[in-house]
Design an enzyme around this catalytic site. Structure first.
Site, PDB file in Angstrom:
ATOM      1  N   LYS A  62       0.832  -1.202   0.000  1.00  0.00           N
ATOM      2  CA  LYS A  62       0.000   0.000   0.000  1.00  0.00           C
ATOM      3  C   LYS A  62       0.870   1.258   0.000  1.00  0.00           C
ATOM      4  CE  LYS A  62      -3.796  -2.313   2.363  1.00  0.00           C
ATOM      5  NZ  LYS A  62      -4.526  -2.460   3.639  1.00  0.00           N
ATOM      6  N   HIS A 104       0.669  -6.682  17.930  1.00  0.00           N
ATOM      7  CA  HIS A 104      -0.378  -7.692  18.100  1.00  0.00           C
ATOM      8  C   HIS A 104      -1.195  -7.386  19.348  1.00  0.00           C
ATOM      9  CE1 HIS A 104       3.339  -9.661  16.633  1.00  0.00           C
ATOM     10  NE2 HIS A 104       2.537 -10.136  15.718  1.00  0.00           N
TER      11      HIS A 104
END
Length: 118
Positions: A62, A104
């Site tokens: 991206k 995470h």
């Protein structure tokens, strides 16, 4: 000067499900070296590692403005850790001028990539 910024978030449960079905998913996402590292991990850490690398590679594509496809495949991108744990990006074996951050929680992995002009 910043050339591009990419961000991706992925659910750990989704990655775990794909990984448990067969080796094909991880082999499509992880480089040979990353697969070796994955093999040294155990339990939930494997899912975190795979999900983090998946998110980071999506974020990198991206930031480049190409997305994953002909010009930029998952196996073209490699994220290795320095001795202090800092992740470093490589694209087609060349060091990338930029930064990657992987994180995470219990349920998701996220990554951000910032590319800097040379």
């Amino acid at each position: 000067m910043i050339q591009g910024i990419g961000l991706d978030v992925v659910e750990l449960e989704r990655i775990a499900h794909l990984d448990q079905r067969s080796n094909k998913f991880r082999e499509r996402i992880l480089s040979v070296t990353e697969l070796q590292i994955y093999g040294t991990l155990s339990g939930h850490r494997k899912t975190e590692y795979l999900a983090g690398r998946f998110a980071a590679k999506e974020a990198f594509s991206k930031a480049r403005g190409t997305g994953i496809g002909k010009e930029c495949g998952f196996l073209d991108i490699e994220i290795l850790s320095e001795s202090n744990g800092r992740p470093v990006l490589y694209f087609k074996k060349d060091l990338v001028n930029g930064f990657v951050s992987i994180t995470h929680t219990r349920t998701v992995a996220a990554a951000q990539v910032i590319l800097v002009e040379s």
